[in-house]
Write a protein that holds these residues in place. Structure first.
Motif, short mmCIF file in Angstrom:
data_model
loop_
_atom_site.label_atom_id
_atom_site.label_comp_id
_atom_site.label_asym_id
_atom_site.label_seq_id
_atom_site.Cartn_x
_atom_site.Cartn_y
_atom_site.Cartn_z
N UNK A 150 -3.36 -19.88 -16.27
CA UNK A 150 -3.75 -20.54 -17.00
C UNK A 150 -3.42 -21.55 -17.00
N UNK A 151 -2.37 -22.01 -16.13
CA UNK A 151 -0.78 -22.93 -16.46
C UNK A 151 -2.25 -23.34 -14.85
N UNK A 152 -2.33 -23.43 -14.59
CA UNK A 152 -3.25 -24.61 -13.47
C UNK A 152 -4.43 -25.05 -14.74
N UNK A 153 -5.40 -24.58 -15.15
CA UNK A 153 -6.27 -25.06 -16.64
C UNK A 153 -5.42 -25.64 -16.99
N UNK A 154 -3.79 -25.62 -17.82
CA UNK A 154 -3.51 -26.23 -18.90
C UNK A 154 -3.17 -27.73 -18.06
N UNK A 155 -2.74 -27.58 -17.10
CA UNK A 155 -2.24 -28.51 -16.11
C UNK A 155 -3.29 -29.66 -15.92
N UNK A 156 -4.47 -28.94 -15.82
CA UNK A 156 -5.59 -30.35 -14.58
C UNK A 156 -6.49 -30.67 -16.34
N UNK A 157 -6.32 -29.53 -17.57
CA UNK A 157 -6.74 -30.35 -18.59
C UNK A 157 -5.37 -31.47 -19.51
N UNK A 158 -4.40 -31.14 -18.89
CA UNK A 158 -3.25 -32.56 -20.00
C UNK A 158 -3.21 -33.66 -18.90
N UNK A 159 -3.70 -33.53 -17.84
CA UNK A 159 -4.13 -34.25 -16.47
C UNK A 159 -4.88 -35.69 -16.69
N UNK A 160 -5.89 -35.08 -17.63
CA UNK A 160 -7.29 -35.95 -17.23
C UNK A 160 -7.02 -36.86 -18.68
N UNK A 161 -8.00 -37.45 -18.97
CA UNK A 161 -8.50 -38.92 -19.83
C UNK A 161 -7.39 -40.14 -19.77
N UNK A 162 -6.70 -41.00 -20.13
CA UNK A 162 -6.82 -42.45 -20.47
C UNK A 162 -5.49 -42.29 -19.98
N UNK A 163 -4.42 -42.54 -18.87
CA UNK A 163 -2.93 -42.22 -18.28
C UNK A 163 -2.40 -43.34 -19.76
#
Ligand code: 45D
Length: 322
Positions: free
Chosen positions: A151-164
């Motif tokens: 769930x940490x991998x999923x969370x971190x990939x979701x956090x990394x998405x979208x424009x910075x």
């Protein structure tokens, strides 16, 4: 000698075992965008057969409603493009809005999108998509992780998405929104016991965090104190830590089990505590094995605390430096 954050970051570094989480995310980062989305979908739905996140509350979904409404009105092709843009961190209006979301709102947005994909309202993986061998490699690596790591991998990939959005000036920031409350999944235990630990600041920290009493937790820090979340840089100063906690530390259930404390010649103390933390997204169904590394100043205040994801449950017990 005054304490520095740089030296604090290295306390107990010899007891640390590299986590497989960044290695898995590095494999993910090498995939093309359609493969990334396919990997995430398979990992998420596969995992969901045993553990599913709790549905986000109405107040939380409200924050993502505008984007979700726009997406629902689009054609399948446009919907797929939105998801590609998010994964590519493209500079589009939707990807910018997403970039301003808090971590939990990003997760709630994808939760809802996933539900809409299951219902057939939002486009699934593009028809004719051919999985590259790389996806299989990342999926195999993911299967070897425990549920807390997955769930940490999923969370971190979701956090990394979208424009910075950190690259944008303050003038483009939307009005700040109040962070909706998370319901607690476990009752509050007011007398914290940790084998090997009697340090008041540490016991009070856990007690305050388990009650979402962030003001009390913040007051345990020195004004220049820092908190370093897993795989992140230290967050420095009481205001910044308070903001972070209100956004990301709500509803956590912290169960520290054991620790060691070493007093330094200058009277400061270095403590390492290990235990299990549950997120309100998964409640009692997922335990994350973690360590806290505290540096307490001679006056008994928290100068620094790092939170680390452990590589394996064995690490819960390996506290010694030698
Ligand atoms: O179609 O002491 C995809 C601190 C894309 C504070 C998706 C802490 C494809 C101080 C995205 C896959 C906070 C640091 C769909 C302690 C697709 C402190 C959907 C530690 C539909 C102890 C995916 C706290 C979805 C910790 C919906 C360690 C995915 C907290 C949802 C850790 C994933 C919390 C979710 C974690 C993951 C929460 C909800 C790891 C949540 C993870």
């Amino acid at each position: 000698m005054s304490l520095t954050i740089e030296s604090a970051q290295n306390i107990f570094s010899k007891t640390q075992v590299p986590s497989p989480i960044p290695a898995t995310i590095a494999l993910f980062d090498q995939l093309g965008v359609d493969d990334q989305l396919a990997y995430l979908w398979f990992a998420y739905t596969e995992m969901g057969r045993t553990i599913t996140p709790a549905a986000p509350g109405a107040a939380r979904l409200q924050l993502a409603e505008n984007l979700l409404a726009q997406i629902k009105q689009m054609s399948s092709e446009e919907q797929t493009q939105v998801m590609r843009d998010l994964a590519n961190r493209a500079d589009t209006p939707i990807s910018r809005s997403y970039g301003f979301f808090s971590v939990n709102t990003k997760l709630a947005f994808w939760y809802e999108l996933g539900e809409l994909m299951k219902q057939g309202v939002v486009a699934p993986i593009p028809s004719g998509y051919q999985m590259s061998p790389g996806v299989q490699v990342v999926l195999e690596a993911t299967k070897k992780l425990d549920a807390g790591q997955q769930i940490t991998v999923l969370r971190n990939t979701v956090v990394g998405m979208g424009f910075d959005t950190s690259s944008l000036g303050p003038s483009s920031y939307p009005k700040p929104v109040a962070e909706p409350a998370f319901e607690r999944t476990a009752p509050i235990v007011s007398s914290v016991k940790i084998d090997g630990i009697t340090e008041a600041a540490v016991l009070s920290y856990i007690e305050a965090m388990n009650a979402d009493n962030f003001d009390a937790a913040i007051n345990l820090f020195t004004p220049d104190g820092a908190l370093q979340p897993p795989f992140q840089k230290p967050i420095v100063g009481r205001d910044a830590i308070a903001k972070y906690m209100r956004e990301e530390a709500q509803g956590l259930n912290m169960m520290p089990k054991q620790g060691i404390c070493e007093v330094q010649p200058d009277g400061s103390k270095q403590l390492k505590v290990t235990g299990v933390v549950q997120t309100p997204w998964f409640g009692v169904n997922v335990g994350m094995n973690i360590a806290w590394r505290f540096l307490i100043n001679p006056q008994g205040q928290i100068f620094f605390v790092a939170i680390d994801m452990l590589a394996s449950p064995e690490e819960l017990l390996s506290l010694r430096r030698v």
